[in-house]
Design a protein around this motif. Structure first.
Motif, PDB file in Angstrom:
ATOM      1  N   ARG A  36       0.818  -1.214   0.000  1.00  0.00           N
ATOM      2  CA  ARG A  36       0.000   0.000   0.000  1.00  0.00           C
ATOM      3  C   ARG A  36       0.854   1.268   0.000  1.00  0.00           C
ATOM      4  NH1 ARG A  36      -4.630   1.896   4.384  1.00  0.00           N
ATOM      5  NH2 ARG A  36      -4.879   3.942   3.433  1.00  0.00           N
ATOM      6  N   GLY A  37       2.126   1.153   0.410  1.00  0.00           N
ATOM      7  CA  GLY A  37       3.033   2.289   0.326  1.00  0.00           C
ATOM      8  C   GLY A  37       2.952   3.270   1.476  1.00  0.00           C
ATOM      9  N   LEU A  38       2.479   2.820   2.639  1.00  0.00           N
ATOM     10  CA  LEU A  38       2.387   3.715   3.784  1.00  0.00           C
ATOM     11  C   LEU A  38       3.760   3.904   4.424  1.00  0.00           C
ATOM     12  CD1 LEU A  38      -0.856   2.509   5.628  1.00  0.00           C
ATOM     13  CD2 LEU A  38      -0.615   4.304   3.919  1.00  0.00           C
ATOM     14  N   SER A  39       3.930   5.031   5.108  1.00  0.00           N
ATOM     15  CA  SER A  39       5.155   5.272   5.864  1.00  0.00           C
ATOM     16  C   SER A  39       5.083   4.480   7.173  1.00  0.00           C
ATOM     17  CB  SER A  39       5.305   6.762   6.178  1.00  0.00           C
ATOM     18  OG  SER A  39       4.273   7.185   7.075  1.00  0.00           O
ATOM     19  N   VAL A  40       6.225   4.423   7.873  1.00  0.00           N
ATOM     20  CA  VAL A  40       6.257   3.734   9.169  1.00  0.00           C
ATOM     21  C   VAL A  40       5.307   4.418  10.147  1.00  0.00           C
ATOM     22  CG1 VAL A  40       7.704   3.251  11.183  1.00  0.00           C
ATOM     23  CG2 VAL A  40       8.575   2.786   8.887  1.00  0.00           C
ATOM     24  N   ASN A  41       5.325   5.758  10.179  1.00  0.00           N
ATOM     25  CA  ASN A  41       4.456   6.481  11.101  1.00  0.00           C
ATOM     26  C   ASN A  41       2.981   6.244  10.789  1.00  0.00           C
ATOM     27  OD1 ASN A  41       6.581   7.585  12.541  1.00  0.00           O
ATOM     28  ND2 ASN A  41       6.649   9.463  11.334  1.00  0.00           N
ATOM     29  N   ALA A  42       2.626   6.300   9.496  1.00  0.00           N
ATOM     30  CA  ALA A  42       1.237   6.074   9.107  1.00  0.00           C
ATOM     31  C   ALA A  42       0.812   4.650   9.430  1.00  0.00           C
ATOM     32  CB  ALA A  42       1.054   6.361   7.622  1.00  0.00           C
ATOM     33  N   THR A  43       1.715   3.698   9.249  1.00  0.00           N
ATOM     34  CA  THR A  43       1.404   2.305   9.560  1.00  0.00           C
ATOM     35  C   THR A  43       1.183   2.119  11.055  1.00  0.00           C
ATOM     36  OG1 THR A  43       2.690   1.525   7.659  1.00  0.00           O
ATOM     37  CG2 THR A  43       2.257  -0.069   9.416  1.00  0.00           C
TER      38      THR A  43
END
Length: 223
Positions: A57-64
């Protein structure tokens, strides 16, 4: 299992697992020594979901991290978890406003929708006709609105009724998608599988449409 086995089972390198542990994406294992820990099956499933969220999905670590935190709050609600993982529902709900501010914002948004986003009314009409239960924050709703607006700006006579045959096919596709989750009851495994089937299959579904169009064209117009 030890971290080496966790890495092998999940397909995530040990250095990456340690990074996820430090970042709080993965809960710590049960400590067995000062520098050693044991991990459970739940760690395997969570790691696979993290890998899908970041790598697919391409999320960042923070968003995940934020998404997983929100999903944990609704762990018993499969519908909510799938909505969060697939991006159909926001991780954080909008902050409540005062009554006057809310009324003013509502009027402003309504005027903006009427003036600038005529496709929103079409999208709402389509959802109502299909009887679909959809979050008001669903990004896909705006995609439909923008698409219809673009078609009309190019002189194509196309409204929400033209999308009904496609919506019916999409409804059948969605039922088939969720049928493929029925063999597991673990929410993390369901979420990972739903994410992979949705994101990774979309290019193939588009390719199937192109192939079918070529075949239909050959049958109708071919020599």
């Amino acid at each position: 299992m030890r971290i080496s086995e966790l890495s092998r089972r999940s397909g995530v390198p040990i250095t990456t697992i340690k990074h996820y542990l430090r970042e709080g994406l993965l809960p710590p294992g049960r400590a067995t020594a000062a520098t050693q820990a044991e991990y459970e099956e739940s760690h395997v499933r969570r790691l696979r979901l993290i890998r899908a969220l970041i790598g697919v999905r391409g999320l960042s670590v923070n968003a995940t991290r934020e998404l997983l935190s929100a999903a944990s709050e609704h762990e018993a609600d499969t519908h909510q978890v799938l909505g969060l993982v697939l991006g159909a529902r926001p991780v954080t709900e909008p902050e409540p406003e005062s009554e006057s501010a809310s009324a003013s914002a509502s009027e402003s948004e309504s005027e903006s929708d009427e003036d600038d986003r005529p496709g929103i009314a079409d999208a709402d009409a389509l959802l109502t006709e299909m009887g679909w239960q959809v979050s008001e924050h669903a990004p896909a709703k705006s995609v439909i609105a923008e698409t219809l607006e673009t078609l009309r700006s190019l002189g194509v006579d196309y409204d929400w009724r033209s999308l009904l045959p496609y919506a019916t096919l999409a409804e059948r596709t969605a039922a088939h998608d969720l049928d493929q989750l029925d063999d597991t009851t673990d929410p993390l495994e369901q979420a990972e599988r739903a994410l992979l089937l949705t994101v990774l299959l979309e290019p193939a579904l588009l390719a199937l449409r192109r192939l079918a169009q070529e075949d239909e064209s050959a049958k109708r117009y071919g020599g």
